[in-house]
Design a protein around this motif. Structure first.
Motif, PDB file in Angstrom:
ATOM      1  N   VAL A   1       0.847  -1.186   0.000  1.00 49.75           N
ATOM      2  CA  VAL A   1       0.000   0.000   0.000  1.00 49.75           C
ATOM      3  C   VAL A   1       0.886   1.241   0.000  1.00 49.75           C
ATOM      4  CG1 VAL A   1      -1.633   1.350   1.350  1.00 49.75           C
ATOM      5  CG2 VAL A   1      -1.911  -1.130   1.175  1.00 49.75           C
ATOM      6  N   GLN A   2       0.625   2.104  -0.956  1.00 50.99           N
ATOM      7  CA  GLN A   2       1.385   3.351  -1.018  1.00 50.99           C
ATOM      8  C   GLN A   2       0.440   4.534  -1.154  1.00 50.99           C
ATOM      9  OE1 GLN A   2       4.372   3.140  -4.138  1.00 50.99           O
ATOM     10  NE2 GLN A   2       5.921   2.757  -2.584  1.00 50.99           N
ATOM     11  N   LEU A   3       0.770   5.606  -0.463  1.00 50.62           N
ATOM     12  CA  LEU A   3       0.028   6.855  -0.552  1.00 50.62           C
ATOM     13  C   LEU A   3       1.065   7.948  -0.776  1.00 50.62           C
ATOM     14  CD1 LEU A   3      -2.320   6.150   2.451  1.00 50.62           C
ATOM     15  CD2 LEU A   3      -3.082   6.376   0.082  1.00 50.62           C
ATOM     16  N   GLN A   4       1.156   8.444  -1.985  1.00 50.10           N
ATOM     17  CA  GLN A   4       2.198   9.396  -2.376  1.00 50.10           C
ATOM     18  C   GLN A   4       1.604  10.787  -2.476  1.00 50.10           C
ATOM     19  OE1 GLN A   4       5.437   8.388  -2.920  1.00 50.10           O
ATOM     20  NE2 GLN A   4       6.078  10.496  -3.237  1.00 50.10           N
ATOM     21  N   ALA A   5       1.919  11.633  -1.509  1.00 45.25           N
ATOM     22  CA  ALA A   5       1.378  12.993  -1.473  1.00 45.25           C
ATOM     23  C   ALA A   5       2.333  13.972  -2.150  1.00 45.25           C
ATOM     24  CB  ALA A   5       1.130  13.421  -0.038  1.00 45.25           C
ATOM     25  N   SER A   6       1.776  15.006  -2.758  1.00 46.97           N
ATOM     26  CA  SER A   6       2.573  16.060  -3.389  1.00 46.97           C
ATOM     27  C   SER A   6       1.761  17.346  -3.435  1.00 46.97           C
ATOM     28  CB  SER A   6       2.986  15.645  -4.805  1.00 46.97           C
ATOM     29  OG  SER A   6       1.833  15.450  -5.603  1.00 46.97           O
ATOM     30  N   GLY A   7       2.417  18.427  -3.843  1.00 42.49           N
ATOM     31  CA  GLY A   7       1.705  19.685  -4.024  1.00 42.49           C
ATOM     32  C   GLY A   7       1.956  20.724  -2.954  1.00 42.49           C
ATOM     33  N   GLY A   8       2.702  20.375  -1.917  1.00 41.16           N
ATOM     34  CA  GLY A   8       2.999  21.349  -0.882  1.00 41.16           C
ATOM     35  C   GLY A   8       3.952  22.409  -1.371  1.00 41.16           C
ATOM     36  N   GLY A   9       4.162  23.418  -0.552  1.00 36.50           N
ATOM     37  CA  GLY A   9       5.076  24.493  -0.920  1.00 36.50           C
ATOM     38  C   GLY A   9       4.917  25.676  -0.003  1.00 36.50           C
ATOM     39  N   LEU A  10       5.543  26.784  -0.405  1.00 33.74           N
ATOM     40  CA  LEU A  10       5.493  28.034   0.354  1.00 33.74           C
ATOM     41  C   LEU A  10       4.490  28.965  -0.316  1.00 33.74           C
ATOM     42  CD1 LEU A  10       6.602  29.996   2.507  1.00 33.74           C
ATOM     43  CD2 LEU A  10       8.390  30.614   0.845  1.00 33.74           C
ATOM     44  N   LEU A  19      -3.234  19.981  -2.913  1.00 37.41           N
ATOM     45  CA  LEU A  19      -2.456  18.784  -2.627  1.00 37.41           C
ATOM     46  C   LEU A  19      -3.061  17.598  -3.377  1.00 37.41           C
ATOM     47  CD1 LEU A  19      -1.957  19.102   1.242  1.00 37.41           C
ATOM     48  CD2 LEU A  19      -0.657  20.167  -0.626  1.00 37.41           C
ATOM     49  N   SER A  20      -2.179  16.688  -3.782  1.00 37.04           N
ATOM     50  CA  SER A  20      -2.617  15.460  -4.447  1.00 37.04           C
ATOM     51  C   SER A  20      -2.037  14.262  -3.713  1.00 37.04           C
ATOM     52  CB  SER A  20      -2.140  15.435  -5.906  1.00 37.04           C
ATOM     53  OG  SER A  20      -2.657  16.513  -6.633  1.00 37.04           O
ATOM     54  N   CYS A  21      -2.725  13.152  -3.799  1.00 33.75           N
ATOM     55  CA  CYS A  21      -2.233  11.916  -3.185  1.00 33.75           C
ATOM     56  C   CYS A  21      -2.616  10.757  -4.092  1.00 33.75           C
ATOM     57  CB  CYS A  21      -2.829  11.734  -1.793  1.00 33.75           C
ATOM     58  SG  CYS A  21      -2.443  10.148  -1.039  1.00 33.75           S
ATOM     59  N   ASN A  75      -7.057   7.197  -9.296  1.00 35.21           N
ATOM     60  CA  ASN A  75      -6.599   6.748  -7.971  1.00 35.21           C
ATOM     61  C   ASN A  75      -5.957   7.890  -7.187  1.00 35.21           C
ATOM     62  OD1 ASN A  75      -7.422   4.089  -8.345  1.00 35.21           O
ATOM     63  ND2 ASN A  75      -5.500   3.536  -9.344  1.00 35.21           N
ATOM     64  N   THR A  76      -6.557   9.056  -7.286  1.00 38.87           N
ATOM     65  CA  THR A  76      -5.957  10.240  -6.681  1.00 38.87           C
ATOM     66  C   THR A  76      -6.943  10.965  -5.771  1.00 38.87           C
ATOM     67  OG1 THR A  76      -4.504  10.512  -8.596  1.00 38.87           O
ATOM     68  CG2 THR A  76      -4.771  12.417  -7.152  1.00 38.87           C
ATOM     69  N   LEU A  77      -6.431  11.357  -4.617  1.00 34.16           N
ATOM     70  CA  LEU A  77      -7.165  12.163  -3.645  1.00 34.16           C
ATOM     71  C   LEU A  77      -6.621  13.581  -3.702  1.00 34.16           C
ATOM     72  CD1 LEU A  77      -9.128  12.035  -1.092  1.00 34.16           C
ATOM     73  CD2 LEU A  77      -7.007  11.824   0.232  1.00 34.16           C
ATOM     74  N   TYR A  78      -7.507  14.557  -3.570  1.00 37.50           N
ATOM     75  CA  TYR A  78      -7.088  15.950  -3.627  1.00 37.50           C
ATOM     76  C   TYR A  78      -7.514  16.699  -2.365  1.00 37.50           C
ATOM     77  CZ  TYR A  78      -6.677  14.936  -8.612  1.00 37.50           C
ATOM     78  OH  TYR A  78      -6.332  14.375  -9.820  1.00 37.50           O
ATOM     79  N   LEU A  79      -6.780  17.775  -2.081  1.00 39.43           N
ATOM     80  CA  LEU A  79      -7.195  18.711  -1.051  1.00 39.43           C
ATOM     81  C   LEU A  79      -6.946  20.115  -1.587  1.00 39.43           C
ATOM     82  CD1 LEU A  79      -8.311  18.932   1.866  1.00 39.43           C
ATOM     83  CD2 LEU A  79      -5.941  19.269   2.609  1.00 39.43           C
ATOM     84  N   GLN A  80      -8.008  20.794  -1.961  1.00 38.97           N
ATOM     85  CA  GLN A  80      -7.907  22.180  -2.400  1.00 38.97           C
ATOM     86  C   GLN A  80      -7.956  23.064  -1.174  1.00 38.97           C
ATOM     87  OE1 GLN A  80      -7.521  23.560  -5.575  1.00 38.97           O
ATOM     88  NE2 GLN A  80      -7.275  25.470  -4.441  1.00 38.97           N
ATOM     89  N   MET A  81      -6.915  23.864  -0.995  1.00 35.66           N
ATOM     90  CA  MET A  81      -6.807  24.712   0.186  1.00 35.66           C
ATOM     91  C   MET A  81      -6.810  26.163  -0.260  1.00 35.66           C
ATOM     92  SD  MET A  81      -3.974  22.546   2.350  1.00 35.66           S
ATOM     93  CE  MET A  81      -2.643  22.982   1.242  1.00 35.66           C
ATOM     94  N   ASN A  82      -7.835  26.898   0.146  1.00 31.82           N
ATOM     95  CA  ASN A  82      -7.954  28.312  -0.188  1.00 31.82           C
ATOM     96  C   ASN A  82      -7.868  29.155   1.073  1.00 31.82           C
ATOM     97  OD1 ASN A  82      -8.434  27.606  -2.892  1.00 31.82           O
ATOM     98  ND2 ASN A  82     -10.646  27.465  -2.557  1.00 31.82           N
ATOM     99  N   ASN A  83      -7.593  30.446   0.871  1.00 31.90           N
ATOM    100  CA  ASN A  83      -7.504  31.388   1.998  1.00 31.90           C
ATOM    101  C   ASN A  83      -6.626  30.814   3.117  1.00 31.90           C
ATOM    102  OD1 ASN A  83      -7.988  33.660   3.542  1.00 31.90           O
ATOM    103  ND2 ASN A  83      -9.920  32.886   4.365  1.00 31.90           N
ATOM    104  N   LEU A  84      -5.439  30.387   2.742  1.00 25.95           N
ATOM    105  CA  LEU A  84      -4.538  29.765   3.706  1.00 25.95           C
ATOM    106  C   LEU A  84      -4.095  30.753   4.772  1.00 25.95           C
ATOM    107  CD1 LEU A  84      -2.585  27.537   1.220  1.00 25.95           C
ATOM    108  CD2 LEU A  84      -3.662  26.714   3.322  1.00 25.95           C
TER     109      LEU A  84
END
Length: 120
Positions: A1-10, A19-21, A75-84
């Motif tokens: 089982v693998q869960l590969q997250a990406s999309g972070g940053g400053l 973010l994507s996973c 096979n991808t999960l997302y997290l849209q983050m606004n007004n951080l």
């Protein structure tokens, strides 16, 4: 089982990130999938999750600003983050478990995480 997250940053306060996973290796279904985060020196905090029936749940600090979604074809999960906000700064992990557990920061499996830093 693998869960590969990406999309972070400053990003500056008020900005957005998505973010994507990508999940792989699952031979059976899971009761829920979602995100938790962990800031430096703090305990895990649940963020959002999707139940097996497709319903979504959010913790109060992110409700109305974050949106969780899933593309099963990819096979991808997302997290849209606004007004951080600066208090959103943390490492974000995608995870599987019952939604009620993910929102408590408890997971059955999770990936390596992706770092989100929000400057003021």
């Amino acid at each position: 089982v693998q869960l590969q997250a990406s999309g972070g940053g400053l990003v500056q306060a008020g900005g957005s990130l998505r973010l994507s996973c990508v999940r792989s290796g699952f031979t059976s279904g899971y009761s829920g999938i979602g995100w938790f985060r962990q800031a430096l020196g703090k305990s895990r905090e649940g963020v959002a999750c999707i139940n097996s029936d497709g319903s979504t749940r959010y913790r109060d600090p992110v409700r109305g600003r974050f949106t969780i979604s899933e593309d099963n074809a990819k096979n991808t999960l997302y997290l849209q983050m606004n007004n951080l906000k600066p208090e959103d700064t943390a490492k974000y992990y995608c995870a599987t478990a019952a939604c009620s557990l993910i929102l408590l920061g408890v997971a059955e499996s999770w990936g390596q995480g992706t770092l989100v830093t929000v400057s003021s």
